[in-house]
Design a protein around this motif. Sequence first.
Motif, PDB file in Angstrom:
ATOM      1  N   THR A 260       1.056  11.037   5.606  1.00 33.38           N
ATOM      2  CA  THR A 260      -0.302  10.851   6.123  1.00 33.38           C
ATOM      3  C   THR A 260      -0.270  10.264   7.541  1.00 33.38           C
ATOM      4  O   THR A 260       0.697   9.616   7.949  1.00 33.38           O
ATOM      5  CB  THR A 260      -1.097   9.884   5.219  1.00 33.38           C
TER       6      THR A 260
ATOM      7  N   THR B  45       6.509   8.626   1.983  1.00 33.27           N
ATOM      8  CA  THR B  45       7.704   9.208   2.633  1.00 33.27           C
ATOM      9  C   THR B  45       8.452   8.203   3.521  1.00 33.27           C
ATOM     10  O   THR B  45       9.606   8.442   3.869  1.00 33.27           O
ATOM     11  CB  THR B  45       7.338  10.461   3.467  1.00 33.27           C
ATOM     12  N   ASP B  46       7.813   7.120   3.880  1.00 34.94           N
ATOM     13  CA  ASP B  46       8.526   6.003   4.517  1.00 34.94           C
ATOM     14  C   ASP B  46       8.817   4.914   3.483  1.00 34.94           C
ATOM     15  O   ASP B  46       9.916   4.363   3.428  1.00 34.94           O
ATOM     16  CB  ASP B  46       7.686   5.372   5.649  1.00 34.94           C
TER      17      ASP B  46
ATOM     18  N   ILE C 273       0.855  -1.197   0.000  1.00 35.44           N
ATOM     19  CA  ILE C 273       0.000   0.000   0.000  1.00 35.44           C
ATOM     20  C   ILE C 273       0.888   1.243   0.000  1.00 35.44           C
ATOM     21  O   ILE C 273       1.823   1.357   0.797  1.00 35.44           O
ATOM     22  CB  ILE C 273      -0.928  -0.014   1.233  1.00 35.44           C
TER      23      ILE C 273
ATOM     24  N   GLY D 288       1.533   8.490   1.239  1.00 38.04           N
ATOM     25  CA  GLY D 288       2.416   9.599   0.855  1.00 38.04           C
ATOM     26  C   GLY D 288       3.760   9.129   0.309  1.00 38.04           C
ATOM     27  O   GLY D 288       4.454   9.861  -0.396  1.00 38.04           O
TER      28      GLY D 288
HETATM   29  C1  LIG Z   1      12.969  13.575   5.634  1.00 35.21           C
HETATM   30  C2  LIG Z   1      11.963  12.820   6.453  1.00 35.21           C
HETATM   31  C3  LIG Z   1      11.626  13.309   7.710  1.00 35.21           C
HETATM   32  C4  LIG Z   1      10.711  12.622   8.503  1.00 35.21           C
HETATM   33  N1  LIG Z   1      10.404  13.140   9.732  1.00 35.21           N
HETATM   34  C5  LIG Z   1       9.502  12.497  10.507  1.00 35.21           C
HETATM   35  C6  LIG Z   1       9.171  13.029  11.795  1.00 35.21           C
HETATM   36  O1  LIG Z   1       9.624  14.105  12.209  1.00 35.21           O
HETATM   37  N2  LIG Z   1       8.292  12.315  12.554  1.00 35.21           N
HETATM   38  C7  LIG Z   1       7.757  11.141  12.134  1.00 35.21           C
HETATM   39  O2  LIG Z   1       6.973  10.537  12.871  1.00 35.21           O
HETATM   40  N3  LIG Z   1       8.049  10.626  10.914  1.00 35.21           N
HETATM   41  C8  LIG Z   1       8.897  11.276  10.086  1.00 35.21           C
HETATM   42  N4  LIG Z   1       9.205  10.760   8.853  1.00 35.21           N
HETATM   43  C9  LIG Z   1       8.600   9.480   8.426  1.00 35.21           C
HETATM   44  C10 LIG Z   1       7.319   9.624   7.534  1.00 35.21           C
HETATM   45  O3  LIG Z   1       7.254  10.882   6.918  1.00 35.21           O
HETATM   46  C11 LIG Z   1       6.033   9.415   8.365  1.00 35.21           C
HETATM   47  O4  LIG Z   1       6.045   8.189   9.040  1.00 35.21           O
HETATM   48  C12 LIG Z   1       4.764   9.534   7.497  1.00 35.21           C
HETATM   49  O5  LIG Z   1       3.649   9.812   8.321  1.00 35.21           O
HETATM   50  C13 LIG Z   1       4.458   8.300   6.653  1.00 35.21           C
HETATM   51  O6  LIG Z   1       3.272   8.541   5.932  1.00 35.21           O
HETATM   52  P1  LIG Z   1       3.161   8.264   4.373  1.00 35.21           P
HETATM   53  O7  LIG Z   1       1.787   8.677   3.963  1.00 35.21           O
HETATM   54  O8  LIG Z   1       4.264   8.896   3.623  1.00 35.21           O
HETATM   55  O9  LIG Z   1       3.297   6.695   4.383  1.00 35.21           O
HETATM   56  P2  LIG Z   1       3.874   5.657   3.259  1.00 35.21           P
HETATM   57  O10 LIG Z   1       5.339   5.828   3.131  1.00 35.21           O
HETATM   58  O11 LIG Z   1       3.059   5.785   2.024  1.00 35.21           O
HETATM   59  O12 LIG Z   1       3.526   4.302   3.998  1.00 35.21           O
HETATM   60  C14 LIG Z   1       4.160   3.914   5.187  1.00 35.21           C
HETATM   61  C15 LIG Z   1       3.757   2.481   5.534  1.00 35.21           C
HETATM   62  O13 LIG Z   1       2.388   2.403   5.895  1.00 35.21           O
HETATM   63  C16 LIG Z   1       1.651   1.571   4.977  1.00 35.21           C
HETATM   64  N5  LIG Z   1       0.369   2.271   4.789  1.00 35.21           N
HETATM   65  C17 LIG Z   1       0.194   3.575   4.489  1.00 35.21           C
HETATM   66  N6  LIG Z   1      -1.111   3.904   4.543  1.00 35.21           N
HETATM   67  C18 LIG Z   1      -1.777   2.757   4.872  1.00 35.21           C
HETATM   68  C19 LIG Z   1      -3.152   2.454   5.087  1.00 35.21           C
HETATM   69  N7  LIG Z   1      -4.123   3.389   5.004  1.00 35.21           N
HETATM   70  N8  LIG Z   1      -3.491   1.180   5.411  1.00 35.21           N
HETATM   71  C20 LIG Z   1      -2.527   0.231   5.542  1.00 35.21           C
HETATM   72  N9  LIG Z   1      -1.213   0.462   5.350  1.00 35.21           N
HETATM   73  C21 LIG Z   1      -0.837   1.721   5.026  1.00 35.21           C
HETATM   74  C22 LIG Z   1       2.516   1.471   3.736  1.00 35.21           C
HETATM   75  O14 LIG Z   1       2.287   0.268   3.031  1.00 35.21           O
HETATM   76  C23 LIG Z   1       3.914   1.524   4.357  1.00 35.21           C
HETATM   77  O15 LIG Z   1       4.251   0.253   4.879  1.00 35.21           O
HETATM   78  C24 LIG Z   1      10.105  11.416   8.018  1.00 35.21           C
HETATM   79  C25 LIG Z   1      10.424  10.950   6.738  1.00 35.21           C
HETATM   80  C26 LIG Z   1      11.336  11.636   5.974  1.00 35.21           C
HETATM   81  C27 LIG Z   1      11.665  11.094   4.587  1.00 35.21           C
END
Ligand SMILES: Cc1cc2nc3c(=O)[nH]c(=O)nc-3n(C[C@H](O)[C@H](O)[C@H](O)COP(=O)(O)OP(=O)(O)OC[C@H]3O[C@@H](n4cnc5c(N)ncnc54)[C@H](O)[C@@H]3O)c2cc1C
Length: 289
Positions: free
Chosen positions: A110, A33-34, A28, A31
């Motif tokens: 997200t 970002t992970d 899935i 965003g």
């Molecule tokens: C430069 C940088 C700085 C960051 N700083 C922080 C910070 O200060 N604090 C912090 O907590 N994090 C930080 N992060 C980590 C990241 O940004 C967060 O964890 C973010 O909220 C992940 O959300 P996403 O939508 O990008 O998830 P994704 O990368 O799209 O998904 C993350 C994981 O969740 C799963 N997933 C996503 N949505 C769902 C859903 N609805 N149902 C089931 N599975 C799902 C995906 O399959 C994946 O395994 C940082 C990352 C970067 C690159």
Amino acid sequence: MSEIEHYVAPASLDEAVDCLQQEGGVTILAGGTDLMPQKNAGRLKPQRTLMNIRGIAELKGVTLSGGEIRIGALTTVTELLENSLVRQHLPQLIEACDHFASDQIRNVATLGGNICNASPAGDTLVPLLVLDARVDLVSRSEGRIFRSSMPIGEFFVGPGKTRRTPVELLAGVSIPLTPENYLGRFFKFGTRPALDISTISIGFGGIKKDGILSKVRVAFGAVAATPVRAFRTEAALEGRSLDEATIAAAAATARDEVSPIDDVRASAWYRKELIHNMTKRILDHVADA
Ligand SMILES: Cc1cc2nc3c(=O)[nH]c(=O)nc-3n(C[C@H](O)[C@H](O)[C@H](O)COP(=O)(O)OP(=O)(O)OC[C@H]3O[C@@H](n4cnc5c(N)ncnc54)[C@H](O)[C@@H]3O)c2cc1C
């Protein structure tokens, strides 16, 4: 399987839960970002199908109904910061979002991704724990969308590991509306003032009426395999007023209760000192509020 063979972008929850039943597995994407940094670093092997969920309207938005605030999984950190319900009722979640990454990341990261990534240092997890949030999951069962929920404290089982099964999608979280006289705080300590992963984080929630605390919740992030509630520290505060002796006793209890990890960001000893000092600091703020 390490290569993506199919890309799908369902427009509805119905389509998404169907897609999760596909053979070969589904990764899935919210965003990204992970997900993308983990894939590029070789720490995550994607499944055969990559499912981009960003077009699913049912996973967006913040609503208040039946005494609960419901936050859709696709709500971004920026949207949380700008939402009036979140600002009014969930102060510790706002503080966590205010210390989260950079504007560029906040615009796409997200809440659902932060939860499902299940990092012990995930910044929204500690606020959600002290707010008694429940995670809402959806899947396909007997031709219908099947909904289930569980307390967020039961959802995490280890770093990067949750109780979500491969056929389930996180739809969002539900948080009981905070009552009158509710106070919530979140502090994060990192080695840099901004754009840093928490070395430890602490969240507080509770009611302060006529100086007496009730329904106290205290939780820590980045100290164990999952974010953790500090039940003994909560008990040391419940029904008490926040005088110097109570604060000192609660900070000492927190230091004893939590068994932090050693890692690249800090030693266990240093984390214990931080747990003590940050508990004291957050309680000083609550006492002054
Ligand atoms: C430069 C940088 C700085 C960051 N700083 C922080 C910070 O200060 N604090 C912090 O907590 N994090 C930080 N992060 C980590 C990241 O940004 C967060 O964890 C973010 O909220 C992940 O959300 P996403 O939508 O990008 O998830 P994704 O990368 O799209 O998904 C993350 C994981 O969740 C799963 N997933 C996503 N949505 C769902 C859903 N609805 N149902 C089931 N599975 C799902 C995906 O399959 C994946 O395994 C940082 C990352 C970067 C690159």
